[in-house]
Motif scaffolding. Structure first.
Motif, PDB file in Angstrom:
ATOM      1  N   ASN A   1     -11.568  31.014 103.108  1.00 50.52           N
ATOM      2  CA  ASN A   1     -12.595  30.928 102.066  1.00 50.52           C
ATOM      3  C   ASN A   1     -12.340  32.009 101.016  1.00 50.52           C
ATOM      4  O   ASN A   1     -12.471  33.215 101.294  1.00 50.52           O
ATOM      5  CB  ASN A   1     -13.987  31.090 102.681  1.00 50.52           C
TER       6      ASN A   1
ATOM      7  N   HIS B   1     -21.636  39.798 106.236  1.00 54.00           N
ATOM      8  CA  HIS B   1     -21.939  38.383 106.024  1.00 54.00           C
ATOM      9  C   HIS B   1     -20.723  37.589 105.560  1.00 54.00           C
ATOM     10  O   HIS B   1     -20.562  36.420 105.923  1.00 54.00           O
ATOM     11  CB  HIS B   1     -23.102  38.251 105.043  1.00 54.00           C
ATOM     12  N   CYS B   2     -19.847  38.231 104.783  1.00 53.35           N
ATOM     13  CA  CYS B   2     -18.599  37.560 104.411  1.00 53.35           C
ATOM     14  C   CYS B   2     -17.718  37.359 105.634  1.00 53.35           C
ATOM     15  O   CYS B   2     -17.038  36.330 105.766  1.00 53.35           O
ATOM     16  CB  CYS B   2     -17.856  38.373 103.358  1.00 53.35           C
ATOM     17  N   SER B   3     -17.712  38.323 106.540  1.00 50.69           N
ATOM     18  CA  SER B   3     -16.924  38.203 107.771  1.00 50.69           C
ATOM     19  C   SER B   3     -17.402  37.032 108.614  1.00 50.69           C
ATOM     20  O   SER B   3     -16.603  36.335 109.245  1.00 50.69           O
ATOM     21  CB  SER B   3     -16.994  39.505 108.573  1.00 50.69           C
TER      22      SER B   3
ATOM     23  N   SER C   1     -24.436  37.521 100.290  1.00 54.71           N
ATOM     24  CA  SER C   1     -23.489  38.628 100.187  1.00 54.71           C
ATOM     25  C   SER C   1     -23.275  39.039  98.734  1.00 54.71           C
ATOM     26  O   SER C   1     -23.100  40.223  98.438  1.00 54.71           O
ATOM     27  CB  SER C   1     -22.151  38.249 100.833  1.00 54.71           C
ATOM     28  N   GLN C   2     -23.306  38.063  97.810  1.00 56.88           N
ATOM     29  CA  GLN C   2     -23.162  38.400  96.399  1.00 56.88           C
ATOM     30  C   GLN C   2     -24.328  39.267  95.924  1.00 56.88           C
ATOM     31  O   GLN C   2     -24.140  40.248  95.201  1.00 56.88           O
ATOM     32  CB  GLN C   2     -23.087  37.114  95.566  1.00 56.88           C
TER      33      GLN C   2
ATOM     34  N   LEU D   1     -22.746  33.312 101.614  1.00 57.01           N
ATOM     35  CA  LEU D   1     -21.984  33.760 100.446  1.00 57.01           C
ATOM     36  C   LEU D   1     -22.914  34.212  99.326  1.00 57.01           C
ATOM     37  O   LEU D   1     -22.680  35.239  98.681  1.00 57.01           O
ATOM     38  CB  LEU D   1     -21.081  32.625  99.951  1.00 57.01           C
TER      39      LEU D   1
ATOM     40  N   ARG E   1     -15.171  38.694  97.900  1.00 56.25           N
ATOM     41  CA  ARG E   1     -16.373  39.530  97.949  1.00 56.25           C
ATOM     42  C   ARG E   1     -16.264  40.596  99.029  1.00 56.25           C
ATOM     43  O   ARG E   1     -16.730  41.719  98.844  1.00 56.25           O
ATOM     44  CB  ARG E   1     -17.606  38.640  98.141  1.00 56.25           C
ATOM     45  N   ARG E   2     -15.638  40.241 100.149  1.00 54.81           N
ATOM     46  CA  ARG E   2     -15.447  41.269 101.174  1.00 54.81           C
ATOM     47  C   ARG E   2     -14.456  42.317 100.689  1.00 54.81           C
ATOM     48  O   ARG E   2     -14.643  43.527 100.906  1.00 54.81           O
ATOM     49  CB  ARG E   2     -14.963  40.643 102.480  1.00 54.81           C
TER      50      ARG E   2
ATOM     51  N   ASP F   1      -7.595  41.825 102.061  1.00 54.86           N
ATOM     52  CA  ASP F   1      -8.421  40.712 101.595  1.00 54.86           C
ATOM     53  C   ASP F   1      -8.034  40.247 100.204  1.00 54.86           C
ATOM     54  O   ASP F   1      -7.919  39.042  99.943  1.00 54.86           O
ATOM     55  CB  ASP F   1      -9.905  41.118 101.617  1.00 54.86           C
TER      56      ASP F   1
ATOM     57  N   LYS G   1     -13.912  32.843  98.180  1.00 56.88           N
ATOM     58  CA  LYS G   1     -15.060  33.648  97.743  1.00 56.88           C
ATOM     59  C   LYS G   1     -15.396  34.723  98.773  1.00 56.88           C
ATOM     60  O   LYS G   1     -15.708  35.868  98.428  1.00 56.88           O
ATOM     61  CB  LYS G   1     -16.268  32.751  97.498  1.00 56.88           C
ATOM     62  N   ALA G   2     -15.326  34.354 100.047  1.00 60.18           N
ATOM     63  CA  ALA G   2     -15.631  35.337 101.091  1.00 60.18           C
ATOM     64  C   ALA G   2     -14.589  36.449 101.101  1.00 60.18           C
ATOM     65  O   ALA G   2     -14.921  37.639 101.240  1.00 60.18           O
ATOM     66  CB  ALA G   2     -15.697  34.645 102.450  1.00 60.18           C
TER      67      ALA G   2
END
Length: 419
Positions: free
Chosen positions: A282, A271-273, A256-257, A253, A288-289, A305, A284-285
């Motif tokens: 999740n 990476h979020c996937s 990915s940020q 996470l 961000r995705r 999402d 945050k995932a």
């Protein structure tokens, strides 16, 4: 094997004395040195009991094999880690920092040298290997069969076929005792490797807070790689594997940020996937995705999402709404660009006397001339003159704070976006 105990097989000549105490280095000492390697022409070594031993030894001529002064950097060695050329460790253990010495070594002790040399050349040589050498290296393995196939270097292959006594001129540049330097991953024990991961994560967090996203990414990436190496030794979905995987998810996470902030949107999605494969809810995932999908103008995926994110955590709804508004605006702009592009294809006048054939009839009699100044589409009202939505207070296109700098979900779990 000790150099002092094998005077018949190893002879040392000091060219320049170093500084420091004459004490052996403990295992784990990191040394850095330059080495010049020569294969002696003579197959017979002098009688070292001669009174002119120093002169006899230094006058021995040989074929130059390697010289680390011509490489990208000096050679580094960790003492006591079962290096293939054990005699080198023994020789260096007798030296002080700054010392330059010549070692004449019997061929029976340097048989691994060709393989060691090949490894060092591949790592440090400034000269790129030619295609033929690379092909040979790909086909060989460090075993008996590999040596028969060759090492990809003519001089090393000759040493394998015809072993020779060696002359090494070594300059000891640095000797760092255990605990006085930061270990590289391969130098660490299993326990040290596991303990290094939280340190890398905290270092990455500190860099992130300073706005150094590239270096923060590097630290997170290194920590992720170390965890994955440890996970390879465990059976997937066993207890130990799951513990390591749970430690990996926050790092993904954070990484990915950083990728988002650097415009690496596909990497952020990937990476979020990975996180969502193990934790489908999740927030945050998902956020961000979704944000990455917005920047990639992938509307359907972004809406999926962000809508799921806001339904799971209503506190994220305002941030999700702003991203969805941005997405709608981007899509509208893209649609208008597309319309303009398509309109221009029909607005463009054809050249004078251009013949348009009636393909159905196949007859020239049905062909007609199109005047030069005639236009299939007059272009009127094909594109709106004002292609911006009405401006409202706080709208994303009013030019004032159009996009929040920090539009992450509310800060809850001590993640890197909590400032």
């Amino acid at each position: 094997m000790s150099v002092k105990d094998n005077k018949k097989l190893v002879k040392k000549f000091v060219l320049s004395h170093g500084k420091g105490e004459d004490t052996p280095y403990p295992h784990g000492t990191k040394v850095q040195f330059h080495v010049k390697s020569e294969a002696l022409f003579s197959d017979t070594l002098p009688e070292w009991s001669s009174t002119s031993v120093q002169e006899d030894g230094l006058q021995l001529d040989g074929q130059l094999i390697d010289d680390s002064h011509d490489w990208k950097q000096p050679v580094e060695l960790l003492l006591g880690k079962k290096f293939k050329l054990e005699v080198w460790e023994e020789c260096i253990s007798t030296m002080k920092k700054g010392e330059i010495a010549v070692f004449i070594i019997d061929k029976t002790l340097v048989s691994p040298y060709p393989v060691v040399s090949q490894t060092l050349r591949k790592a440090f040589s400034k000269k790129p290997a030619d295609a033929k050498s690379l092909q040979k290296e790909k086909s060989h393995h460090c075993c008996g069969m590999g040596l028969k196939e060759g090492l990809g270097h003519k001089d090393l292959d000759e040493l394998v076929t015809n072993p020779r006594h060696m002359k090494f001129t070594i300059e000891l540049l640095l000797a760092e005792l255990p605990g006085s330097y930061e270990k590289q991953y391969w130098e660490m024990s299993e326990e040290e490797r596991l303990g290094s991961i939280p340190q890398l994560q905290e270092k990455g967090n500190a860099l992130y807070r300073k706005g150094n996203y590239q270096q923060a990414s590097d630290n997170y990436k290194e920590a992720i790689g170390r965890l994955e190496n440890l996970m390879l030794k465990e059976k997937p979905n066993d207890t130990d594997w799951l513990v390591l995987n749970m430690q990996k998810l926050p790092l993904l996470l954070n990484y990915s940020q950083c990728q988002l902030l650097q415009g690496e949107y596909y990497s952020a999605v990937e990476h979020c996937s990975t996180v969502l494969e193990h934790q489908p809810g999740n927030v945050k995932a998902l956020f961000r995705r979704g944000k990455a999908h917005v920047e990639l103008c992938e509307g359907q995926l972004a809406r999926r999402d962000l809508q799921e994110c806001s339904s799971l955590d209503p506190d994220t709804a305002p941030a999700c709404s702003k991203l969805l508004a941005r997405l709608a605006y981007m899509e509208k702009q893209q649609n208008k660009k597309d319309k303009k592009l398509y309109a221009s294809l029909f607005d463009k006048p054809l050249a004078k006397d251009t013949i348009i054939s009636d393909r159905n009839s196949g007859s020239k009699e049905n062909d007609q001339l199109i005047p030069k100044d005639s236009n299939i589409n007059d272009g009127k009202n094909s594109i709106e003159q004002n292609d911006y939505p009405p401006k409202k207070d706080g709208d994303i296109n009013d030019g004032k704070n159009s996009i929040e700098q920090n539009d992450d979900p509310p800060k809850k779990d001590g993640d890197i976006n909590d400032g």
